[in-house]
Design an enzyme around this catalytic site. Sequence first.
Site, PDB file in Angstrom:
ATOM      1  CD  GLN A   1      -1.054  -0.380   3.753  1.00 28.55           C
ATOM      2  OE1 GLN A   1      -1.087   0.438   4.664  1.00 28.55           O
ATOM      3  NE2 GLN A   1      -1.770  -1.493   3.758  1.00 28.55           N
TER       4      GLN A   1
ATOM      5  CG  HIS B   1       4.116   1.127   3.589  1.00 28.20           C
ATOM      6  ND1 HIS B   1       3.646   2.280   3.024  1.00 28.20           N
ATOM      7  CD2 HIS B   1       3.225   0.806   4.570  1.00 28.20           C
ATOM      8  CE1 HIS B   1       2.526   2.644   3.624  1.00 28.20           C
ATOM      9  NE2 HIS B   1       2.244   1.766   4.561  1.00 28.20           N
TER      10      HIS B   1
ATOM     11  NE  ARG C   1      -6.845  -2.840   1.311  1.00 34.12           N
ATOM     12  CZ  ARG C   1      -8.134  -2.548   1.448  1.00 34.12           C
ATOM     13  NH1 ARG C   1      -8.978  -2.767   0.457  1.00 34.12           N
ATOM     14  NH2 ARG C   1      -8.597  -2.044   2.562  1.00 34.12           N
TER      15      ARG C   1
ATOM     16  CG  HIS D   1      -0.242   5.727   4.170  1.00 27.65           C
ATOM     17  ND1 HIS D   1      -1.435   5.050   4.235  1.00 27.65           N
ATOM     18  CD2 HIS D   1       0.631   5.019   4.926  1.00 27.65           C
ATOM     19  CE1 HIS D   1      -1.289   3.974   5.004  1.00 27.65           C
ATOM     20  NE2 HIS D   1      -0.047   3.941   5.423  1.00 27.65           N
TER      21      HIS D   1
ATOM     22  CD  GLU E   1       2.472   4.357   8.244  1.00 28.93           C
ATOM     23  OE1 GLU E   1       1.639   4.025   9.096  1.00 28.93           O
ATOM     24  OE2 GLU E   1       2.422   3.956   7.065  1.00 28.93           O
TER      25      GLU E   1
END
Length: 318
Positions: A103, A180, A200, A105, A121
């Site tokens: 996936q 990742h 995804r 972000h 993150e």
Amino acid sequence: MSQLNLTTPLVFEPIFQERIWGGRRLETAFGKKLPAEKRIGESWEIVDRPEAQSIVARGPLKGKTLHHLWTQHRDEIFEGLSDAPRFPLLLKLIDAQEKLSLQVHPPEKIAAKLGSEPKTEFWYVAAAADPDAELFLGFREPIMRDQFEKALRNGTAADHVHKIRVKAGDAVFLPAGRFHGIGAGNLLVEIQQNSDTTYRVFDWNRVDPATGKPRQLHIEQALQSIDFNDVKPKLIVPKGELLVRHELFEIRKWNLDRPRAVAPLGQFAIICCLTGKLTCANVDLAPGEFFLLPAQLQDRQLKPLAAKTSLLCVTIPL
């Protein structure tokens, strides 16, 4: 805004999230009281979102939401943080009994264009990782967007992801845009920007038992979001206690072998116990538990209650 007299750290009720890749290790490793016969993949420990609110578990603020604290008691608890509609971080535990999808972000500019939320993150591998656990991070080799798009259409995207074997104590920083995934057998602490946007890319041809169908992919959005120059990224190399310093968060790992004050008066901090046990102002913390030290809390001494106590200390740079 009413005045508070804060004498202890704030502890919140965890919010458990069922996931098809989740398991029961948050219960066996960290003593979480999980709902029976559910595959729990995430425990949202500190969160301020429209769809999920941390609630204070005890003390004079019991029952209050994190959003209430953020909007009504900003100065006493979060002094100095820049104005934002919601508390800017989300802290969670992740139990990947099976591997997660590959996936991405979106970075800020792409998120704005797509009407979604950016997400950067950090992961810390907790003490219970399987011996052969791995993380999927970036690309094995340089690749052009059109080449990768072809691999996605052919179902061979996983051939291009960079795999890193990990052990307890490893940590990784994931800037928005990094391709990742999390391999099976990982138990992670995740500290992230307050966002729940995930595109995804590849889901290992898995079928969702709830629907009998594969989960939705987001290939067009993912192709716009992925950093194709992100080749063979590495795990974090700690600089003393410092794991990462970023505009969103600063994270340090402490081995707590003596009483020690956390963050100066006037700065809030979040503590996650990793191993052993600790206490602050008569609030104890065991592995997998979190508390928030308000900026105006006077008693800021963390004291070890067991040998080999370790913790993550999370602050937001002012």
